[in-house]
Design an enzyme around this catalytic site. Structure first.
Site, PDB file in Angstrom:
ATOM      1  NE  ARG A 138       9.154   2.036 -10.758  1.00  0.00           N
ATOM      2  CZ  ARG A 138       9.493   3.178 -10.195  1.00  0.00           C
ATOM      3  NH1 ARG A 138      10.767   3.536 -10.117  1.00  0.00           N
ATOM      4  NH2 ARG A 138       8.571   3.979  -9.720  1.00  0.00           N
ATOM      5  N   GLY A 152       0.810  -1.210   0.000  1.00  0.00           N
ATOM      6  CA  GLY A 152       0.000   0.000   0.000  1.00  0.00           C
ATOM      7  C   GLY A 152       0.843   1.259   0.000  1.00  0.00           C
ATOM      8  CD  GLU A 194       5.462  -1.665  -9.663  1.00  0.00           C
ATOM      9  OE1 GLU A 194       6.499  -1.095  -9.310  1.00  0.00           O
ATOM     10  OE2 GLU A 194       4.844  -2.482  -8.979  1.00  0.00           O
TER      11      GLU A 194
HETATM   12  C1  LIG Z   1      -4.441  -2.120 -11.795  1.00  0.00           C
HETATM   13  C2  LIG Z   1      -3.580  -1.306 -10.910  1.00  0.00           C
HETATM   14  C3  LIG Z   1      -2.928  -1.886  -9.842  1.00  0.00           C
HETATM   15  C4  LIG Z   1      -2.148  -1.105  -8.964  1.00  0.00           C
HETATM   16  N1  LIG Z   1      -1.546  -1.711  -7.891  1.00  0.00           N
HETATM   17  C5  LIG Z   1      -0.904  -0.930  -6.970  1.00  0.00           C
HETATM   18  C6  LIG Z   1      -0.398  -1.501  -5.765  1.00  0.00           C
HETATM   19  O1  LIG Z   1      -0.465  -2.728  -5.567  1.00  0.00           O
HETATM   20  N2  LIG Z   1       0.154  -0.702  -4.831  1.00  0.00           N
HETATM   21  C7  LIG Z   1       0.250   0.647  -5.025  1.00  0.00           C
HETATM   22  O2  LIG Z   1       0.745   1.322  -4.132  1.00  0.00           O
HETATM   23  N3  LIG Z   1      -0.216   1.218  -6.168  1.00  0.00           N
HETATM   24  C8  LIG Z   1      -0.787   0.465  -7.136  1.00  0.00           C
HETATM   25  N4  LIG Z   1      -1.292   1.042  -8.279  1.00  0.00           N
HETATM   26  C9  LIG Z   1      -1.230   2.495  -8.424  1.00  0.00           C
HETATM   27  C10 LIG Z   1      -0.233   3.011  -9.422  1.00  0.00           C
HETATM   28  O3  LIG Z   1       1.070   2.842  -8.940  1.00  0.00           O
HETATM   29  C11 LIG Z   1      -0.569   4.459  -9.742  1.00  0.00           C
HETATM   30  O4  LIG Z   1      -1.758   4.453 -10.494  1.00  0.00           O
HETATM   31  C12 LIG Z   1       0.527   5.185 -10.479  1.00  0.00           C
HETATM   32  O5  LIG Z   1       1.610   5.447  -9.632  1.00  0.00           O
HETATM   33  C13 LIG Z   1       0.055   6.511 -11.087  1.00  0.00           C
HETATM   34  O6  LIG Z   1      -0.594   7.290 -10.141  1.00  0.00           O
HETATM   35  P1  LIG Z   1      -2.040   7.922 -10.446  1.00  0.00           P
HETATM   36  O7  LIG Z   1      -2.924   6.846 -10.944  1.00  0.00           O
HETATM   37  O8  LIG Z   1      -2.445   8.623  -9.228  1.00  0.00           O
HETATM   38  O9  LIG Z   1      -1.815   8.903 -11.631  1.00  0.00           O
HETATM   39  P2  LIG Z   1      -1.287  10.432 -11.515  1.00  0.00           P
HETATM   40  O10 LIG Z   1      -0.070  10.476 -10.667  1.00  0.00           O
HETATM   41  O11 LIG Z   1      -2.423  11.295 -11.170  1.00  0.00           O
HETATM   42  O12 LIG Z   1      -0.840  10.682 -13.006  1.00  0.00           O
HETATM   43  C14 LIG Z   1      -1.768  10.999 -14.042  1.00  0.00           C
HETATM   44  C15 LIG Z   1      -1.022  11.431 -15.269  1.00  0.00           C
HETATM   45  O13 LIG Z   1      -0.223  12.600 -14.989  1.00  0.00           O
HETATM   46  C16 LIG Z   1       1.106  12.384 -15.355  1.00  0.00           C
HETATM   47  N5  LIG Z   1       2.003  13.110 -14.463  1.00  0.00           N
HETATM   48  C17 LIG Z   1       2.024  13.105 -13.098  1.00  0.00           C
HETATM   49  N6  LIG Z   1       2.993  13.896 -12.636  1.00  0.00           N
HETATM   50  C18 LIG Z   1       3.633  14.407 -13.729  1.00  0.00           C
HETATM   51  C19 LIG Z   1       4.751  15.286 -13.937  1.00  0.00           C
HETATM   52  N7  LIG Z   1       5.423  15.799 -12.912  1.00  0.00           N
HETATM   53  N8  LIG Z   1       5.096  15.608 -15.202  1.00  0.00           N
HETATM   54  C20 LIG Z   1       4.431  15.071 -16.244  1.00  0.00           C
HETATM   55  N9  LIG Z   1       3.398  14.233 -16.133  1.00  0.00           N
HETATM   56  C21 LIG Z   1       3.007  13.898 -14.881  1.00  0.00           C
HETATM   57  C22 LIG Z   1       1.293  10.883 -15.278  1.00  0.00           C
HETATM   58  O14 LIG Z   1       2.380  10.467 -16.086  1.00  0.00           O
HETATM   59  C23 LIG Z   1      -0.034  10.390 -15.782  1.00  0.00           C
HETATM   60  O15 LIG Z   1      -0.027  10.386 -17.186  1.00  0.00           O
HETATM   61  C24 LIG Z   1      -2.011   0.273  -9.204  1.00  0.00           C
HETATM   62  C25 LIG Z   1      -2.631   0.842 -10.315  1.00  0.00           C
HETATM   63  C26 LIG Z   1      -3.389   0.077 -11.169  1.00  0.00           C
HETATM   64  C27 LIG Z   1      -4.038   0.707 -12.358  1.00  0.00           C
END
Ligand SMILES: Cc1cc2nc3c(=O)[nH]c(=O)nc-3n(C[C@H](O)[C@H](O)[C@H](O)COP(=O)(O)OP(=O)(O)OC[C@H]3O[C@@H](n4cnc5c(N)ncnc54)[C@H](O)[C@@H]3O)c2cc1C
Ligand SMILES: Cc1cc2nc3c(=O)[nH]c(=O)nc-3n(C[C@H](O)[C@H](O)[C@H](O)COP(=O)(O)OP(=O)(O)OC[C@H]3O[C@@H](n4cnc5c(N)ncnc54)[C@H](O)[C@@H]3O)c2cc1C
Lengths: 256, 393
Positions: free
Chosen positions: B252, B136, B373
């Protein structure tokens, strides 16, 4: 029980095959795997050992790449392995392969020697039988089941048309194993790791050559079946046409 | 059973770069996946069902924590471990995700940051698949920027009390233990890892529904409300955001191999289909230049991706790998896999959208893999920071 399992590396069943330039065999750059009935033979040997204790030894004759089948055997639980390693072991006839194997194990005493029923590449179904003859041991082929008893083993042979035969045999003996006799185990990752530390004896061509002779059988030509179209008209009354058609489909085309 | 059987992909005798053990590991995993996952995966994907029945068989083969030493783990090299994830993801990204989380995101932090008692308690049971874990880090408000996390731990007597929300957590509702990352109030908000048994009062997990990706993997939201855990549940060697990032590096790396598996599945399916499918003048579509261009693109990119990740794996085995190397492999390989899935989907025409073939499933799965990731773009920034020395986040 001390059991030897003869295992061959053959081209993978689904691998796309290309002919070599001489048109005598396939090109070497394909994926290889353990000959299917040999995998079942190994599994049976491991199960017999688990029941009656003893030792399982895997042997193969083939080039360097063939060591993969021995590693797999060791990873699955074989205790040690013997590799007759030389490119010259590719393309031997069954007689020479059997003679080479017999020479490599001349100082050992096995209770049982397993081979696969036949190899997926040449399909001779002879190596085990000839090996038994050379070693002066009784043999039985197409084995579906093996039960150890006081006087030796009772084995179940597959005959044609759904018939089976039970045979009581003394030990030592040579058995050629049918596919599907048991359920294969997977090599575990730990097993693969441990296999590295198990003994693998290499035998050179020079060490066994004196026991071998010239190949009595060789492949002269191999080719992709040529497609040909051929239209035939069948004349006569409908009843006879139907009869002739059925005959052709059955005997010439073998599709029904 | 699938309409087209996978035949393996190797254009430049890549296999000769692998040693006997590596090939044996790969072939064993491939056989297991072909015989056990492939026959059921489309049904699981339709139903949104995690194939829990495979946990024990996968454990028996040694898939969990495969690259760790001791505790019943197989002690595989990084290249061997990578080849296992490749084969898992050739089957399905969701099942690979489950294994990645169990191995790289839960067993690894216990192994790397845990004390002996924690290791002895959890690692053998997790290796055997008797206990499952989740990781988490992500929160509803913080994904790419986990440093902003709101989850807090407060030390009270000989306990920690945790409060917060975690989101998008793989295996959340099936886990026995959650590795929860939280800021410790009494330690200047330093990020540390905690082992939280999921049956503790105040811990709640709920599945995320309506997910059109990784449908064969469980994804959940976690809520922690005044969850009391003994101080012995703190991972003692964790400290700062770099600890969870070390875990992510492990995962990763596995994904960089996994993506190749998904790409191979799509490419090989499209190649075989294109030889069978005839359009125009009774010719297989493989005879059309535009189709060949797609196939040529895919096999080239798959081959490049293999070489990239193999080198990263060799560096990792030599303890020389840098996080930006892994970022390059993850970014490139997931991108190329997603492109392969799209091109393959196209080559199958309408059949490409149906689950008689695995392609649309891989395509949808890979959209998640691109995001989790570290998103594609975040890895761009990591590589950018590495070559320029300037952070552009
Ligand atoms: C099926 C699934 C399983 C998962 N399993 C886990 C898990 O087991 N444990 C866990 O902890 N997490 C898990 N995750 C979460 C995952 O790690 C996050 O979704 C990921 O880190 C992206 O975060 P976000 O979804 O909040 O997107 P955001 O961070 O909101 O990003 C949205 C968009 O903005 C872009 N962006 C963000 N910041 C910048 C920047 N500075 N410059 C340019 N572009 C930017 C991103 O590249 C992306 O395109 C999972 C996600 C999925 C979909
Ligand atoms: C959801 C859905 C709804 C649909 N609804 C309808 C409908 O209501 N009515 C209807 O009639 N049809 C319908 N279709 C069918 C749709 O029009 C066809 O799928 C489409 O024409 C493509 O044909 P195909 O699927 O047979 O693919 P194919 O023709 O087999 O094409 C496969 C691949 O080969 C390529 N290709 C083919 N020929 C060449 C060439 N000469 N040179 C280069 N590349 C080539 C194609 O571009 C494609 O990438 C529907 C399809 C879908 C997915």
């Amino acid at each position: 029980m001390k059991i030897l399992v003869c295992m061959k590396q053959v081209p993978q069943k689904d691998a796309p095959l290309k002919l070599n330039e001489a048109g005598t065999w396939i090109r070497e750059d394909v994926s290889y795997e353990v000959n299917e009935p040999d995998a079942f033979a190994l599994e049976e040997a491991l199960r017999q050992k688990e029941k009656h204790s003893g030792e399982v030894v895997a042997i193969t004759a083939g080039p360097t790449r063939a060591s993969q089948v021995l590693r797999e055997a060791l990873a699955k639980g074989a205790d040690r392995a013997i590799h007759l390693e030389d490119n010259g072991f590719v393309g031997l006839d069954a007689y020479n392969t059997a003679r080479a194997i017999a020479a490599a194990i001349k100082d050992e005493k096995f209770d049982l020697i397993f081979t696969g029923l036949q190899s997926d590449d040449y399909g001779y179904a002879q190596t085990g039988v000839i090996l038994a003859q050379i070693l002066g041991l009784p043999h039985a082929t197409i084995i579906m089941q093996i039960e150890k008893n006081d006087s030796g083993v009772r084995v179940k042979r597959e005959l044609e048309a759904g018939f089976f035969q039970f045979v009581d045999m003394p030990l030592p003996a040579v058995l050629t194993i049918q596919s599907g006799i048991n359920k294969l185990r997977y090599a575990t990752l730990i097993g693969i790791k441990q296999a590295k530390t198990k003994p693998l004896r290499k035998v050179t061509m020079a060490e066994v050559q004196s026991a071998m002779g010239i190949n009595l059988q060789k492949i002269e030509k191999m080719y992709i079946p040529e497609k040909s179209k051929n239209t035939q008209f069948i004349d006569g009354p409908p009843g006879e046409i139907a009869k002739k058609l059925v005959e052709k489909l059955k005997n010439e085309l073998r599709v029904i | 059973m699938p309409a087209i059987k996978f035949r393996g992909v190797d254009f430049i005798e890549f296999d000769t770069l692998l040693n006997d053990d590596e090939r044996l590991v790969r072939d064993t995993a491939r056989k297991f996946i072909e015989e056990n996952l492939v026959p059921i995966i489309e049904e699981c994907n339709r139903a949104g069902r995690f194939p829990r029945e495979l946990v024990k068989p996968m454990a028996d083969l040694g898939f969990f924590g495969a690259s760790l030493n001791g505790y019943g783990c197989a002690g595989m090299s990084n290249v061997e471990y990578g080849l296992v994830t490749q084969e898992l993801e050739r089957g399905d990204s969701g099942v690979r995700s489950f294994v990645s989380v169990q191995s790289a995101l839960v067993m690894y932090p216990i192994y790397a940051f845990g004390c002996d008692e924690q290791k002895l308690k959890w690692l053998p049971a997790m290796q055997k698949g008797e206990k499952l874990g989740c990781f988490g880090l992500t929160e509803p408000g913080f994904g790419s920027n986990p440093g902003g996390m709101r989850t807090r731990a407060r030390k009270v007597g000989n306990e920690y009390v945790l409060n917060g929300e975690k989101m998008w957590i793989t295996s959340g509702t099936i886990a026995d233990v959650a590795v929860i990352w939280a800021k410790v109030e009494n330690e200047n908000d330093k990020v540390r890892g905690f082992l939280v048994e999921t049956d503790r009062p105040g811990f709640k997990a709920d599945d995320i529904h309506g997910k059109w990706s990784l449908r064969a993997s469980v994804t959940s939201g976690l809520s922690l409300q005044d969850v009391h855990i003994p101080e012995a549940n703190l991972l003692p060697k964790s400290g700062g955001l770099k600890s969870p990032l070390m875990c992510l590096n492990q995962a990763r790396y596995g994904i960089s191999w996994g993506a190749i598996g998904a790409a191979m599945a799509c490419y090989d399916c499209a190649l075989q289909y294109s030889m069978l499918r005839k359009q125009f003048r009774d010719q297989p579509i493989a005879s059309h230049q535009l189709v060949q261009e797609k196939l040529a693109w895919m096999i080239s990119e798959i081959t490049k991706a293999q070489l990239l990740v193999l080198q990263v794996g060799r560096l990792k085995d030599a303890n020389k790998v840098q996080h930006q190397h892994i970022s390059m492999a993850k970014r490139n390989n997931v991108w190329m896999a997603l492109e392969c899935a799209r091109l393959s989907r196209d080559i199958l025409g309408a059949n490409g959208v149906a689950d008689d073939y695995p392609i649309m499933r891989h395509l949808m799965n890979l959209e998640s893999v691109k995001t989790y990731e570290g998103t594609h773009d975040i890895h761009t920034l990591i590589i950018g920071a590495s070559v320029t020395g300037i952070d552009a986040f």
